[in-house]
Design an enzyme around this catalytic site. Structure first.
Site, short mmCIF file in Angstrom:
data_model
loop_
_atom_site.label_atom_id
_atom_site.label_comp_id
_atom_site.label_asym_id
_atom_site.label_seq_id
_atom_site.Cartn_x
_atom_site.Cartn_y
_atom_site.Cartn_z
N HIS A 104 0.12 49.77 20.05
CA HIS A 104 0.91 50.62 19.32
C HIS A 104 0.86 50.19 17.82
O HIS A 104 1.75 50.28 17.08
CB HIS A 104 2.27 50.09 19.77
CG HIS A 104 2.46 50.66 21.06
ND1 HIS A 104 2.98 51.96 21.36
CD2 HIS A 104 3.03 50.08 22.22
CE1 HIS A 104 3.12 52.06 22.69
NE2 HIS A 104 3.34 50.83 23.18
N SER A 160 1.02 53.40 27.20
CA SER A 160 2.43 53.20 26.82
C SER A 160 2.78 54.20 25.75
O SER A 160 1.89 54.36 24.63
CB SER A 160 2.52 51.59 25.85
OG SER A 160 3.76 51.58 25.81
N GLU A 177 2.54 58.81 19.96
CA GLU A 177 1.20 58.43 20.30
C GLU A 177 1.32 57.90 21.48
O GLU A 177 2.36 57.61 22.34
CB GLU A 177 1.27 57.24 19.23
CG GLU A 177 2.11 56.03 18.81
CD GLU A 177 1.96 54.86 19.86
OE1 GLU A 177 1.11 54.66 20.78
OE2 GLU A 177 2.88 54.07 20.02
#
Length: 186
Positions: free
Chosen positions: A68, A116, A141
């Site tokens: 992330h 994720s 994303e």
């Protein structure tokens, strides 16, 4: 319902398929539909439709990040689509990027096995049991991750996770909690 502008994350494990030809090819599900995660969220079919259509019209793609971190793009998602099961992604880890080489090696060794999603909730409701029904998500994303941001997300990776919070994966949850606690003390 008041929808926050805060970026959220959901975590799923994925089946990797790596080839060394054009970089490392990976594919899997970044999100599953109608499965209650440990945070009490249920993503409904069609939740990504508007976001994917908007990205397509604008000529943009969902970003592939490492953990992330927006400063660490590591590849390209060539195919992101909803099917009956969930949000399916297929892409290439760019091994010409240092972090991409590291990620490909970690996946090949089995040390990294998770995806994720990073998203913003545009529309959500509630079930009679108080679970959040995510019906419209703005997908930003899909990251390759070791552990999710939310401790409960690791358990949510399994299809059919118990929606009432029971889980046979207490060891994973304890391990994730230990890592989170150590990270917070740094």
């Amino acid at each position: 319902m008041n929808i926050s502008g805060q970026l959220e994350h959901k975590f799923c494990t994925f089946d990797t398929q790596i080839s060394g030809r054009d970089g490392s090819q990976i594919e899997g599900y970044a999100s599953f539909f109608d499965v209650c995660d440990q945070g009490g969220d249920i993503v409904k079919p069609g939740a990504y439709t508007a976001s994917l259509q908007t990205l397509g019209k604008q000529g943009r793609k969902v970003k592939m990040l490492w953990q992330h971190d927006p400063s660490q793009p590591i590849g390209v998602w060539d195919h992101v689509t909803e099917d009956r099961k969930g949000l399916f992604v297929k892409g290439r880890i760019l091994t010409v990027v240092e972090r991409g080489r590291e990620a490909a090696a970690l996946i090949a060794a089995g040390a990294i096995d998770g995806l994720s999603i990073g998203y913003r909730t545009r529309s959500a409701g509630k079930t009679a049991q108080g679970k959040r029904l995510l019906t419209d998500l703005d997908l930003w994303e899909v990251s390759l991750v070791t552990f999710p941001m939310a401790l409960q997300a690791r358990v949510a990776a399994k299809e059919g996770a118990d929606c009432e919070g029971g889980s046979p994966d207490a060891e994973w949850r304890d391990l994730a909690a230990a890592f989170q606690a150590a990270h917070e003390h740094l």
